[in-house]
Design a protein around this motif. Structure first.
Motif, PDB file in Angstrom:
ATOM      1  N   ARG A 180     -63.440 -43.548  44.894  1.00  0.00           N
ATOM      2  CA  ARG A 180     -63.987 -44.102  43.758  1.00  0.00           C
ATOM      3  C   ARG A 180     -65.315 -43.839  43.714  1.00  0.00           C
ATOM      4  NH1 ARG A 180     -64.962 -49.652  42.036  1.00  0.00           N
ATOM      5  NH2 ARG A 180     -63.116 -51.187  43.363  1.00  0.00           N
ATOM      6  N   ALA A 181     -65.393 -42.712  44.776  1.00  0.00           N
ATOM      7  CA  ALA A 181     -66.508 -42.028  44.505  1.00  0.00           C
ATOM      8  C   ALA A 181     -66.250 -40.455  43.653  1.00  0.00           C
ATOM      9  CB  ALA A 181     -67.565 -41.623  45.947  1.00  0.00           C
ATOM     10  N   GLY A 182     -64.954 -40.522  43.615  1.00  0.00           N
ATOM     11  CA  GLY A 182     -64.186 -39.263  43.469  1.00  0.00           C
ATOM     12  C   GLY A 182     -64.053 -38.009  43.891  1.00  0.00           C
ATOM     13  N   ARG A 183     -63.579 -38.696  44.960  1.00  0.00           N
ATOM     14  CA  ARG A 183     -63.796 -37.704  46.444  1.00  0.00           C
ATOM     15  C   ARG A 183     -62.544 -37.697  46.414  1.00  0.00           C
ATOM     16  NH1 ARG A 183     -68.489 -35.949  49.921  1.00  0.00           N
ATOM     17  NH2 ARG A 183     -67.813 -35.258  51.271  1.00  0.00           N
ATOM     18  N   PHE A 184     -61.728 -36.545  47.281  1.00  0.00           N
ATOM     19  CA  PHE A 184     -59.760 -36.436  47.753  1.00  0.00           C
ATOM     20  C   PHE A 184     -60.333 -36.610  48.941  1.00  0.00           C
ATOM     21  CE2 PHE A 184     -59.876 -35.215  43.343  1.00  0.00           C
ATOM     22  CZ  PHE A 184     -59.096 -35.480  42.575  1.00  0.00           C
ATOM     23  N   VAL A 185     -59.495 -37.573  49.546  1.00  0.00           N
ATOM     24  CA  VAL A 185     -60.188 -38.063  50.636  1.00  0.00           C
ATOM     25  C   VAL A 185     -58.602 -37.794  51.817  1.00  0.00           C
ATOM     26  CG1 VAL A 185     -61.723 -38.525  51.579  1.00  0.00           C
ATOM     27  CG2 VAL A 185     -60.342 -40.109  50.261  1.00  0.00           C
ATOM     28  N   LEU A 186     -58.096 -37.816  52.943  1.00  0.00           N
ATOM     29  CA  LEU A 186     -56.753 -37.543  53.463  1.00  0.00           C
ATOM     30  C   LEU A 186     -57.110 -39.161  54.280  1.00  0.00           C
ATOM     31  CD1 LEU A 186     -56.402 -33.921  55.203  1.00  0.00           C
ATOM     32  CD2 LEU A 186     -54.737 -35.358  52.901  1.00  0.00           C
ATOM     33  N   THR A 189     -57.506 -40.536  57.561  1.00  0.00           N
ATOM     34  CA  THR A 189     -58.160 -40.139  58.956  1.00  0.00           C
ATOM     35  C   THR A 189     -58.322 -41.197  59.374  1.00  0.00           C
ATOM     36  OG1 THR A 189     -59.740 -39.368  58.516  1.00  0.00           O
ATOM     37  CG2 THR A 189     -58.212 -37.854  58.040  1.00  0.00           C
ATOM     38  N   ALA A 190     -58.296 -40.946  60.871  1.00  0.00           N
ATOM     39  CA  ALA A 190     -59.092 -42.733  61.034  1.00  0.00           C
ATOM     40  C   ALA A 190     -61.390 -42.513  60.528  1.00  0.00           C
ATOM     41  CB  ALA A 190     -59.794 -42.236  62.900  1.00  0.00           C
ATOM     42  N   SER A 191     -61.308 -41.327  60.559  1.00  0.00           N
ATOM     43  CA  SER A 191     -63.512 -41.447  59.784  1.00  0.00           C
ATOM     44  C   SER A 191     -63.062 -41.745  58.730  1.00  0.00           C
ATOM     45  CB  SER A 191     -62.768 -40.282  59.817  1.00  0.00           C
ATOM     46  OG  SER A 191     -64.388 -39.954  59.252  1.00  0.00           O
ATOM     47  N   THR A 192     -62.074 -41.655  57.704  1.00  0.00           N
ATOM     48  CA  THR A 192     -61.998 -42.281  56.610  1.00  0.00           C
ATOM     49  C   THR A 192     -60.924 -43.853  56.389  1.00  0.00           C
ATOM     50  OG1 THR A 192     -59.886 -41.096  55.855  1.00  0.00           O
ATOM     51  CG2 THR A 192     -61.530 -40.116  55.722  1.00  0.00           C
ATOM     52  N   ILE A 193     -60.734 -44.148  56.588  1.00  0.00           N
ATOM     53  CA  ILE A 193     -60.532 -45.388  57.418  1.00  0.00           C
ATOM     54  C   ILE A 193     -61.051 -46.230  57.368  1.00  0.00           C
ATOM     55  CG2 ILE A 193     -58.577 -47.064  58.017  1.00  0.00           C
ATOM     56  CD1 ILE A 193     -56.549 -45.032  58.199  1.00  0.00           C
ATOM     57  N   ALA A 249     -62.116 -48.785  48.604  1.00  0.00           N
ATOM     58  CA  ALA A 249     -63.855 -49.396  48.701  1.00  0.00           C
ATOM     59  C   ALA A 249     -64.672 -48.218  47.767  1.00  0.00           C
ATOM     60  CB  ALA A 249     -63.977 -49.329  50.482  1.00  0.00           C
ATOM     61  N   PRO A 250     -65.804 -48.185  48.155  1.00  0.00           N
ATOM     62  CA  PRO A 250     -67.027 -47.197  47.113  1.00  0.00           C
ATOM     63  C   PRO A 250     -67.802 -46.853  48.726  1.00  0.00           C
ATOM     64  CG  PRO A 250     -68.010 -49.390  47.865  1.00  0.00           C
ATOM     65  CD  PRO A 250     -66.794 -49.671  48.183  1.00  0.00           C
ATOM     66  N   GLY A 251     -67.568 -45.379  48.657  1.00  0.00           N
ATOM     67  CA  GLY A 251     -68.867 -44.819  49.715  1.00  0.00           C
ATOM     68  C   GLY A 251     -67.859 -43.313  49.573  1.00  0.00           C
ATOM     69  N   ALA A 252     -68.403 -42.478  50.058  1.00  0.00           N
ATOM     70  CA  ALA A 252     -67.808 -40.756  49.760  1.00  0.00           C
ATOM     71  C   ALA A 252     -66.466 -40.154  50.509  1.00  0.00           C
ATOM     72  CB  ALA A 252     -68.923 -40.047  50.227  1.00  0.00           C
ATOM     73  N   ASN A 253     -66.737 -41.069  51.475  1.00  0.00           N
ATOM     74  CA  ASN A 253     -65.451 -40.716  52.548  1.00  0.00           C
ATOM     75  C   ASN A 253     -64.444 -41.687  52.889  1.00  0.00           C
ATOM     76  OD1 ASN A 253     -64.836 -38.856  54.916  1.00  0.00           O
ATOM     77  ND2 ASN A 253     -66.303 -39.937  56.804  1.00  0.00           N
ATOM     78  N   SER A 254     -64.633 -42.374  51.760  1.00  0.00           N
ATOM     79  CA  SER A 254     -64.119 -43.626  51.971  1.00  0.00           C
ATOM     80  C   SER A 254     -62.434 -43.756  51.846  1.00  0.00           C
ATOM     81  CB  SER A 254     -64.139 -44.869  51.496  1.00  0.00           C
ATOM     82  OG  SER A 254     -65.103 -45.219  52.174  1.00  0.00           O
ATOM     83  N   TYR A 255     -61.124 -43.714  52.523  1.00  0.00           N
ATOM     84  CA  TYR A 255     -60.011 -43.281  51.851  1.00  0.00           C
ATOM     85  C   TYR A 255     -59.480 -44.079  51.208  1.00  0.00           C
ATOM     86  CZ  TYR A 255     -55.237 -42.305  51.726  1.00  0.00           C
ATOM     87  OH  TYR A 255     -53.714 -42.346  51.870  1.00  0.00           O
TER      88      TYR A 255
END
Lengths: 344, 351
Positions: free
Chosen positions: B244-250, B252-256, B278-284
């Motif tokens: 949602r924040a426009g970032r591309f994320v894989l 991982t335990a951290s992004t989930i 979900a919102p948040g820069a690091n959200s998968y």
């Protein structure tokens, strides 16, 4: 021996006259008669049950199930409903079965295109060309093929046939023979019309070979021999003299095999590619058959609280039932006619 | 066949529970093929410690899981999707989160399977509705500038599930929440009306998705994260998704965990909530609760007690929610506040 002696003793002697009084013939006639009645009754009851169960769907869908190609059980998580002909379904529900009817007919038809010529050749070879001592072996192989469960054919389809079509045959054919009808366009994944039809033809062949072989054998050998005596080659004797005399029998065998191919489920489900809303434009594209879609959609249908998705599947089942029944009845009528003309 | 075997199991269950109270309590878990690998680990360990209970697990798809929990054939229906209001109107059922899962988008592009393509909801919606048909489409190139020249001029083969599936539910939710045209078109559900795409292929269950994707070059598929080990072994690539924040994320335990962290606070008492996009820069963007669908009224007290015991163990940080189990399938544990809510729901199960 002892038991035989005992049997020849008093009791059975007393029973024999009783059986004679009733008449063995009558007993046998009663047994066979009731068995025949029950099997007919089961078919009729199944039709009636399916008809009653599917009736709300028949009213809701109208002709749409035959003319439309979108199958949508509706918006599960919405709160809206749609009511038609007094029947409630989930919002957006639409049960168009045309794609599945198309897939059912086309896969079976293409399967027959493969299976009929091959079966004819094998059957003729079995009768006229295979040396007598090898015949039992070839017959056994043909009958073994008939005994293989369809899921085994399906597994072979997934592991061997689908990758072969998807990675080799499809890309090569669309590239080099794409100008021919039904061979151009996207090569797909290997799952689809061709894979389904190849499996269906493999499953239909044993029955057709056995039936055609028996039909040819039932004709007097004299036709073949007389034709040979008149100076024809064996190929001419078979194609010009033997075949015309057994056309009806062969046609009926094809129809019975077709009836089976129309309803075959598991193997087709495993390799058909589960097409939705789309008609295959070439032999490599995904298809879907009535039988396959009933299995694959049943659990989704179970989540429809209005129950109409299940009933629409039942309507599809009813259609399949009627189609196969019709094909089988035509086949029986032709076989019956062939027997008569054989007697005359 | 599934239904027959399930019915046979249910019959066996009825017969044995009526036959003797001393025999092991039998329970059937069926449903989500995404939960199945975890259930297998759980049940093996749990039964060793609790010989008085015998749990059979089946991978049948979330649709079957829900249907058989409602019909009473199964005690636990595993589902990646929570039940709809329409389904609950038929009769009260509990939707109890067991863990947090995610879904990856796999693809099979020879030469690019190690590259982690960037993909977004609108592009995926374009692929699955037949508007984007080639891998070198300008919209895909725009998301993958560094490897744009390597994208092949090949037809995309979108693979979807043919069975009723929670994976279809969360995937179509991601498309719905990120792409208005998808929301107003196919929408979301465990079974949706897929747009007619000439090259589309249907597959059965997560194992079928893995196999079809592996067999089919230039295909794309959505597959539960518990199958990531298999898709890696099969040599498939998996995409970084636009959140949602426009970032591309894989995934991982951290992004989930990040994605879960932003939404768990909003979880209502009946715990039915979407964690998608979900919102948040690091959200998968594709994560979800894995649910046990359970009837609050069980056949008898004995079954109810064993069921409660098992479910309480499953959500416990020292039991089923321990890293030992969840890491193996790449799920993440329930946050403490959700464990509390799940325990409250479990407590309401009666015989």
């Amino acid at each position: 021996m002892d038991s035989n002696l005992g049997y020849a003793g008093g009791a059975p002697k007393a029973r024999l006259p009783l059986l004679q009084r009733i008449g063995t013939q009558r007993v046998v006639r009663f047994l066979f008669g009731s068995a025949a009645t029950i099997s007919t009754l089961v078919i009729v009851l199944m039709l009636v049950f399916l008809g009653i169960y599917a009736f709300p769907a028949i009213r809701f869908n109208g002709l749409g199930i035959l003319t439309q190609s979108v199958w949508n059980i509706g918006d599960q998580y919405g709160s809206g409903h749609v009511v038609r002909a007094g029947i409630t379904a989930m919002q957006g529900a639409q049960f168009g079965g045309l794609v599945f009817v198309f897939g059912t007919v086309v896969t079976a038809f293409v399967a027959m295109l493969f299976a009929v010529p091959l079966s004819l050749l094998v059957a003729v070879a079995l009768v006229y060309r295979v040396p007598p001592r090898l015949r039992p072996l070839v017959n056994a192989v043909v009958e073994l093929m008939a005994g293989v469960p369809s899921v085994v054919y399906g597994l072979w389809g997934i592991v061997v046939l689908v990758p072969f079509i998807g990675q080799r045959l499809g890309p090569w054919t669309t590239e080099h023979l794409g100008f021919l009808p039904f061979l151009g366009g996207p090569a797909g994944s290997g799952n689809g019309l061709l894979a389904s039809s190849v499996l269906l033809s493999l499953m239909a062949m044993p029955f057709m070979v056995a039936t055609i072989r028996d039909v040819i054998l039932a004709q007097e050998k004299s036709i073949f021999e007389a034709s040979m005596a008149l100076g024809s080659t064996s190929w001419q004797a078979v194609t010009k003299a033997v075949m015309p005399s057994v056309t009806n029998g062969i046609f009926a065998a094809v129809l019975v095999a077709l009836g089976r191919a129309l309803g075959e489920t598991m193997a087709v489900l495993m390799v058909c590619g589960g097409a939705v809303g789309i008609f295959a434009q070439n032999i490599f594209q995904s298809v879907n058959t009535i039988a396959a879609v009933i299995v694959s959609q049943l659990e989704s249908a179970l989540t429809d609280p209005t129950g109409l998705a299940q009933k629409s599947l039942a309507e599809l089942a009813l259609m399949l039932f009627v189609i196969t029944l019709f094909v089988n009845i035509v086949a029986r009528l032709i076989l019956h006619g062939a027997d008569r003309s054989g007697e005359a | 066949m599934r239904k027959i075997s399930a019915a046979a199991l249910a019959l066996a269950f009825v017969l044995t529970s009526a036959g003797s109270a001393l025999a092991a309590t039998k329970m059937l878990e069926t449903g989500s093929s995404l939960v199945y690998p975890l259930m297998n680990l759980w049940v093996a360990t749990y039964q060793k410690k609790n010989p008085s209970v015998e749990i059979t697990t089946q991978s049948t798809g979330s649709g079957t899981g829900i249907a058989q929990a409602v019909s009473g054939v199964a005690q636990i229906g595993a589902s990646d999707a929570y039940m709809s209001n329409g389904q609950l109107a038929q009769g009260k059922m509990l939707n109890i989160p067991l863990a947090i899962s995610a879904q990856q988008i796999n693809y099979n592009i020879p030469g690019l399977n190690n590259a982690h393509l960037n993909l977004s909801g609108p592009v995926l919606a374009g692929i699955y509705s037949g508007k984007i048909t080639m891998w070198d489409n300008a919209q895909i190139k725009a998301l993958n500038r560094s490897i744009a020249s390597k994208l092949p001029h090949q037809t995309i083969i979108p693979i979807h599930r043919t069975d009723g599936s929670g994976d279809t539910f969360i995937f179509s939710q991601y498309l719905s929440f990120s792409t208005p045209s998808w929301k107003n078109g196919p929408g979301y559900g465990t079974s949706i009306s897929w747009p007619a795409v000439a090259t589309a292929v249907g597959a059965n269950g997560n194992p079928g998705m893995v196999q079809t994707c592996q067999n089919t070059r230039y295909s794309i598929a959505y597959i539960g994260v518990s199958f990531l080990n298999q898709t890696n072994k099969a040599g498939l690539g998996f995409a970084a998704l636009k959140n949602r924040a426009g970032r591309f994320v894989l995934p991982t335990a951290s992004t989930i965990s990040s994605a879960a962290g932003t939404l768990v606070g909003k979880t209502p008492n009946d715990e039915r909530i979407s964690l998608i996009f979900a919102p948040g820069a690091n959200s998968y963007p594709i994560i979800n609760y894995e649910y046990a669908i359970v009837n609050p009224k069980q056949a008898n007290g004995q079954v109810a007690n064993e069921l409660k015991k098992f479910l309480n163990w499953a959500v416990d940080r020292n039991g089923g929610n321990s890293a030992h189990f969840l890491n193996a399938v790449r799920f993440i544990p329930l946050p403490a506040s959700i464990v509390e809510k799940s325990r409250k729901q479990i407590a309401s199960i009666k015989g």
